[in-house]
Design an enzyme around this catalytic site. Structure first.
Site, PDB file in Angstrom:
ATOM      1  N   GLU A 264       0.798  -1.242   0.000  1.00  0.00           N
ATOM      2  CA  GLU A 264       0.000   0.000   0.000  1.00  0.00           C
ATOM      3  C   GLU A 264       0.828   1.288   0.000  1.00  0.00           C
ATOM      4  OE1 GLU A 264      -2.810  -0.358   3.234  1.00  0.00           O
ATOM      5  OE2 GLU A 264      -3.426  -2.356   2.602  1.00  0.00           O
ATOM      6  N   GLU A 371      -6.061 -10.925  -0.754  1.00  0.00           N
ATOM      7  CA  GLU A 371      -6.842 -10.725   0.489  1.00  0.00           C
ATOM      8  C   GLU A 371      -8.337 -10.718   0.172  1.00  0.00           C
ATOM      9  OE1 GLU A 371      -5.404  -7.269   2.646  1.00  0.00           O
ATOM     10  OE2 GLU A 371      -3.320  -7.698   2.128  1.00  0.00           O
TER      11      GLU A 371
END
Ligand code: G3I
Length: 459
Positions: A264, A371
Site C-alpha cells: 500500500e 486478500e
C-alpha cells in the site's frame, strides 16, 4: 293512440341521446370502438414460485381470442427473458420456465382478438427462490489445479484438531499471516525480535505441506512505534529497515516462498506515493530499496508489491503499474503483484477485473489475489443475510475466480481469502457493521454459497 304517442316520445328521447353521442364523437367510428375497447387483463400474483420457474394466471377478458405475455428482468421491459417477449398464450395461465434463482422478474399480459390489442395489465414483480447448492464433491485446493488457494490465519487458530485446523488442511494449499508476520509484531521494540507467532505459522505450514506467503515486510500501518517515531538519522532509519528485512528473510529462507515486500505505497486520492515514514526517511525510491534488500537476503524468494482498490480506482491502478514499470526498467527484482480484492457484492465488474489483470499479465508478473473478501452490506441496507445477497456474493466470487483461472499459467500464483468465517473478518470492525458476511464460511464453519461460487469459478 295516447300510448303510441308516449312511445314516440321515448323513441325521440333515446334517439336524440344517441345522436348527441354521435355528434360529440364527430362521426368517428374508431372512437366509438374505443369506448368499448377490449379490456386489459387483471393479472394475478405469481404462484408455484421456485428457483427457476413460476406460474402466472389471469381471468378471461370478454371478447379476447388470445393473450400476449411479457416477462423481463427490469420493470421497464427493456431486458426480456428469452422466449417471453409478446409470447402468445391461448389459455389463462402460463408456467414461466428457465429462470435464475433468487432473481427479480417482472411480467404483464395483454388481451388480443382479430381486430385489436388491449392495454397492458398491471406489472407484477416476483422473485425466484434460492436453489439448493450441490454438496461439494472436491475441496478447494483439489479443484484448483493450476494455482494455490490461500487463507489468512492467526497463530491461535492452528491448534491441532481445531475446526480451523481441519478446514485448513482439507481446503487450503497456502497461508498468509493476517497480522502476525508484520513488523509491529515481529520487532515490537528496537532490536528485540519476537518470532513466536510467525514461527508457529510457518512451522504449521511446513508440518502440513502448506505454502507460506509472507505478509508484509514494509507497511506504514504496521510500522512499530519506535520506527514510526524514529529519532535517528535517515541513514540509520534505512539501516533499521534493511536489518529487519534481512533478519526476516534469512530466518525464513526456504520456508516462506514469497513476500509482500511493500504494501500500500500509493495514495487513493491522486496516485502519488503515500507520504509514509518510509518515504520521508528513505526517499521516493524506498520501494526499490526494500525490494533490493529482500533480494540480497534471499535470491530465490518471490517478491510482490501488494495494494488494494487496484481494479476500481483507475488513478491508483495507473500509478501502481507506473511504479512497477519503473522498478522493472531499473532492474529492481520484483516478481509479482498482489491485488488485495477487498471487494463488494456488486463491484468491481468483470471488465474492471479483467482490465487490471491484463496489466499484470502484460508485464510478465505473477498475480496474487491476496486478500479476497466480498462485502454484502456496504450500504448497511440489510439486517439479515438475504438470499439475494448470498447469491450476488456467490456470483461475484465466481467471476473473480474464473477471471483469475483464465490467465496464463506462468502468471498464476494464488487466490488467498482474507479470513475463514464471517464473524472473524476484519471488515466487521473496520466498517462498524456486525451485519456483514464477507467470507466463504459462516460463523458455524458451514460453507456458504460463496464457497460454491469459488468452486464454480474453477470449472
Ligand atoms: O497488537 C495486538 C497484539 O499484541 C495482540 O496479541 C493481539 C491479540 O488479538 O491484538 C493485537 O492487535 C491486532 C493488530 O492487528 C496488530 O497490528 C488486532 O487484534 C488485529 O485485529 C489487527 O488488525 C489486522 C490489521 O491488518 C492490522 O495488522 C487485521 O486483523 C488484518 O485483517 C488487517 O489486514 C490488512 C492487511 O494486512 C493489508 N490490507 C488491508 C487489511 C485490512 O486492514
Amino acid at each position: 293512440m295516447k300510448i303510441k304517442f308516449k312511445y314516440a316520445i321515448y323513441i325521440l328521447i333515446i334517439g336524440s341521446f344517441f345522436s348527441l353521442t354521435s355528434c360529440a364523437d364527430a362521426g368517428d367510428d374508431s372512437n366509438i370502438a374505443k369506448a368499448i375497447a377490449l379490456g386489459s387483463p387483471i393479472i394475478n400474483n405469481a404462484t408455484d414460485v421456485n428457483s427457476n420457474s413460476f406460474k402466472i394466471s389471469w381471468p378471461r377478458v370478454y371478447d379476447a381470442d388470445n393473450y400476449e405475455l411479457d416477462v423481463a428482468t427490469n420493470n421497464t421491459f427493456e431486458s426480456y427473458v428469452t422466449g417471453y417477449q409478446a409470447k402468445p398464450v391461448s389459455t389463462l395461465n402460463e408456467q414461466v420456465i428457465g429462470l435464475k434463482e433468487a432473481t427479480n422478474y417482472f411480467y404483464r399480459v395483454r388481451a388480443i382478438n382479430s381486430s385489436e390489442t388491449s392495454k397492458n395489465s398491471a406489472v407484477i414483480q416476483v422473485t425466484t427462490l434460492e436453489g439448493n447448492d450441490p454438496e461439494p464433491t472436491t475441496y478447494l485446493k483439489e479443484a484448483s489445479t493450476t494455482f494455490m488457494v490461500g487463507m489468512a490465519v492467526k497463530a491461535e487458530q492452528l491448534t491441532n484438531g481445531s475446526k480451523y485446523d481441519e478446514i485448513l488442511k482439507n481446503e487450503f494449499s497456502s497461508i498468509s499471516a493476517e497480522y502476525e508476520m508484520k513488523m509491529n509484531i515481529i520487532e515490537p521494540t528496537k532490536g528485540n525480535y519476537d518470532w513466536s507467532k510467525a514461527d508457529a505459522i510457518v512451522d504449521y505450514a511446513i508440518a502440513n505441506g502448506i505454502n507460506v506467503h509472507g505478509h508484509a515486510l514494509v507497511w506504514h500501518e504496521s510500522a512499530p512505534d519506535w520506527l514510526a517515531n524514529y529519532t535517528g538519522t535517515d541513514a540509520e532509519f534505512e539501516q533499521e529497515v534493511k536489518n529487519y528485512i534481512t533478519a526476516v528473510l534469512t530466518r525464513y529462507k526456504g520456508k516462506v516462498a514469497s513476500w509482500d515486500v511493500v504494501n500500500e505505497a500509493i495514495n487513493d486520492s491522486n496516485g502519488a506515493l503515500r507520504n509514509s515514514i518510509y518515504r520521508q526517511k528513505m526517499g521516493d525510491n524506498f520501494v526499490a530499496k526494500c525490494f533490493q534488500f529482500a533480494r540480497e537476503a534471499d535470491p530465490d524468494v518471490l517478491l510482490f508489491y501488494n495494494d488494494y482498490a487496484v481494479t476500481t480506482n483507475k488513478t491508483k491502478q495507473t500509478a501502481i503499474f507506473n511504479l512497477i514499470d519503473d522498478l522493472q526498467a531499473n532492474n529492481t527484482p520484483i516478481d509479482g503483484v498482489g491485488f488485495q480484492m477487498h471487494i463488494k457484492y456488486n463491484s468491481p465488474s468483470v471488465d474492471e477485473i479483467k482490465t487490471a489483470v491484463d496489466k499484470a499479465v502484460e508485464r510478465d508478473l505473477k498475480l496474487h489475489f491476496s486478500e479476497l473478501d466480498v462485502r454484502v452490506n456496504p450500504n448497511k441496507d440489510i439486517t439479515t443475510f438475504t438470499t439475494e445477497r448470498a447469491v450476488a456474493q456467490k456470483n461475484k466470487i465466481k467471476e473473480v475466480v474464473s477471471v483469475y483461472n483464465a490467465i496464463p499459467l506462468e502468471n498464476k500464483y494464488a487466490i488467498t481469502v482474507w479470513g475463514m468465517k464471517d464473524d472473524d473478518s476484519w471488515v466487521i470492525n473496520q466498517y462498524n457493521n456486525t451485519n456483514e458476511w464477507p467470507l466463504l464460511y459462516d460463523s458455524n464453519f458451514e460453507i456458504k454459497k460463496a464457497h460454491t461460487g469459488f468452486l464454480q469459478g474453477l470449472e
